[in-house]
Design an enzyme around this catalytic site. Structure first.
Site, short mmCIF file in Angstrom:
data_model
loop_
_atom_site.label_atom_id
_atom_site.label_comp_id
_atom_site.label_asym_id
_atom_site.label_seq_id
_atom_site.Cartn_x
_atom_site.Cartn_y
_atom_site.Cartn_z
CD GLU A 1 8.50 12.21 -15.13
OE1 GLU A 1 7.70 12.88 -14.48
OE2 GLU A 1 9.50 12.70 -15.68
CB SER B 1 13.54 22.26 -15.16
OG SER B 1 12.80 23.46 -15.24
CE LYS C 1 12.23 19.20 -10.69
NZ LYS C 1 10.99 19.55 -11.41
CG HIS D 1 -1.71 -1.22 1.45
ND1 HIS D 1 -2.99 -1.41 1.01
CD2 HIS D 1 -1.35 -2.36 2.07
CE1 HIS D 1 -3.40 -2.63 1.35
NE2 HIS D 1 -2.42 -3.22 1.99
#
Ligand code: ARG
Length: 462
Positions: free
Chosen positions: A289, A276, A282, A155
């Protein structure tokens, strides 16, 4: 040139023609189309439809066309509706009217089904090799990080301590099942439709079994109607691809989480991270992704094809032309993702200290219960007692292993209390915790070592 103009007197509307044409994607079947035609020419000779000289001329023409495809010299023309038209048109340019005999007894319906199966037979081994490379990267990671302790989750809540080697290998086995599935799908794809004609069969005796053998199929489709409508093999491939997508997406999602500052378990190498345009600090896990995102499209290719198939009457319908874009797209998607993932996993840095820090004593609550079971308490009662201790520790804002013996004794039965001593605190050592999970397939170092050996064996020649 058009393969079907005789009964028409008007010209086709240009936009309708565009809609109908499939060359923009089925050009990828070029080599398979030529191979199928070479074999068909042989079958026609055997059936007495072509003289051996005619067959020789046709095959020489087809070989020349194959060489043009191989060298990137084949020139498509405006009127090539699909790859089958293009090859026949070119054959006519090379050998003249005799080219028109090649299509005797054959239809584009059995031809395209044959080409597409051949394409899969050619490409599944390439996909399999890429999956194997990723498995091999996972094995290398597991070997390298075998003894690193980390929290295991259910979970997405911290659950029990595990070894990182065990975690890496948990992503190895799904890929093994994927490869088995692909191998089985390949067996079912290896059934020859050629010789089924448009729907009813060929009007002369063709040795379809010999034809199957020559083209690398294991059998010939036993029903001509079924043969021209059957796209199960495409659907099966797309299911395999979708499930691979699901597996890769799960792995990717884990890496995205673990590479966040909140977890800080992984750091991606520069070669596989992106920046970024606005925020200078970043370092983004785009490749993971995209893996996760593209898995969505992979599921769509499967459901899209199934939706095309479900409404069709039997035999060939033009809807079936829509089988190719999702098939090629699924294959291309996986072939784009797999090598990148292998490289990204191999090159990432593991922050073992961060994983170790995340192993709070609560993860060993089950071990504490197991200890009490060892002292004679039934597991259900031990579970309740430890639950109370967890609550007590939480209310005092301290970790579970800071609970004193007296606090434990205050909650336990006198009979159990007699058996509890300071050795109870050893349950909070995470290494001991994982070592206790020594069942086959468990996370104990020895069990993971045997699992790793098994994984290497399964991979073969690692
Ligand atoms: N381009 C077609 C396809 O991909 C080839 C078969 C055409 N057959 C036909 N009866 N029009 O399905």
């Amino acid at each position: 040139m058009q393969l079907w103009g005789g009964r028409f007197s008007g010209k086709m509307d240009p936009q309708a023609w565009q809609l109908n044409a499939s060359l923009s994607f089925d050009h990828r079947l070029a080599r398979q189309d030529v191979r199928g035609s070479l074999a068909w020419a042989g079958a026609l000779e055997q059936a007495g439809v072509l003289s051996s000289d005619e067959r020789r001329q046709i095959c020489a023409g087809l070989e020349a066309i194959d060489a043009e495809f191989a060298n990137g010299e084949f020139i498509f023309v405006e009127s090539d509706e699909d790859i089958h038209t293009a090859v026949e048109r070119r054959l006519g340019e090379l050998i003249g009217l005799l080219a028109g005999k090649l299509h005797t007894g054959r239809s584009r319906n059995d031809q395209v089904a044959t080409d597409l199966r051949l394409w899969l037979l050619d490409h599944l081994p390439i996909l399999d090799a890429s999956l194997r490379e990723l498995q091999s990267a996972l094995i290398q990671r597991a070997e390298h990080d075998l003894d690193v302790l980390m929290p295991g989750y259910t979970h997405l809540q911290r659950a029990q301590a595990i070894l990182l080697g065990h975690w890496w290998l948990s992503h190895f086995w799904p890929l093994q099942r994927d490869r088995q599935r692909l191998a089985q799908a390949l067996q079912r794809a290896a059934i020859l439709p050629l010789g089924s004609g448009a729907l009813a069969g060929a009007p002369f005796e063709v040795d379809r079994l010999a034809l199957a053998g020559e083209l690398g199929f294991s059998d010939a489709a036993p029903n001509s109607l079924d043969a021209v409508s059957d796209r199960d093999f495409v659907a099966e491939f797309l299911f395999c691809a979708a499930l691979i997508g699901v597996h890769l997406s799960r792995l990717a999602e884990n890496v995205v989480l673990f590479a966040s500052a909140e977890f800080g378990y992984f750091e991606l190498s520069d070669a596989y991270a992106t920046g970024s345009s606005l925020m200078p600090q970043k370092k983004n896990p785009d490749v993971f992704e995209l893996t996760r995102g593209k898995a969505g499209a992979l599921l769509g290719y499967l459901t899209g094809l199934l939706a095309v198939l479900k409404g069709l009457p039997s035999s060939y319908d033009k809807d079936l032309q829509e089988d190719k874009p999702p098939l090629f797209a699924a294959y291309d998607t996986l072939m784009a993702i797999l090598p990148v993932l292998a490289g990204a996993l191999q090159s990432l840095t593991v922050h073992a200290d961060r994983m170790r820090d995340a192993l709070d004593a609560g993860l060993m609550a089950t071990d504490l219960a197991d200890y009490l079971v060892d002292k004679g308490l039934p597991f259900r009662q031990a579970h309740t007692l430890v639950g109370k201790l967890v609550q007590l520790a939480q209310s005092q804002g301290k970790p579970l292993n800071s609970i004193s013996l007296d606090e434990i004794r205050a909650l336990a039965d006198p009979e159990i209390n007699l058996k509890i001593d300071p050795s109870i605190y050893s349950v909070f050592d995470p290494l001991q915790s994982v070592s206790r999970r020594c069942s086959f397939g468990g996370t104990a170092p020895q069990a993971v070592r045997s699992q790793l050996e098994r994984a290497k064996q399964v991979l073969g020649g690692f």
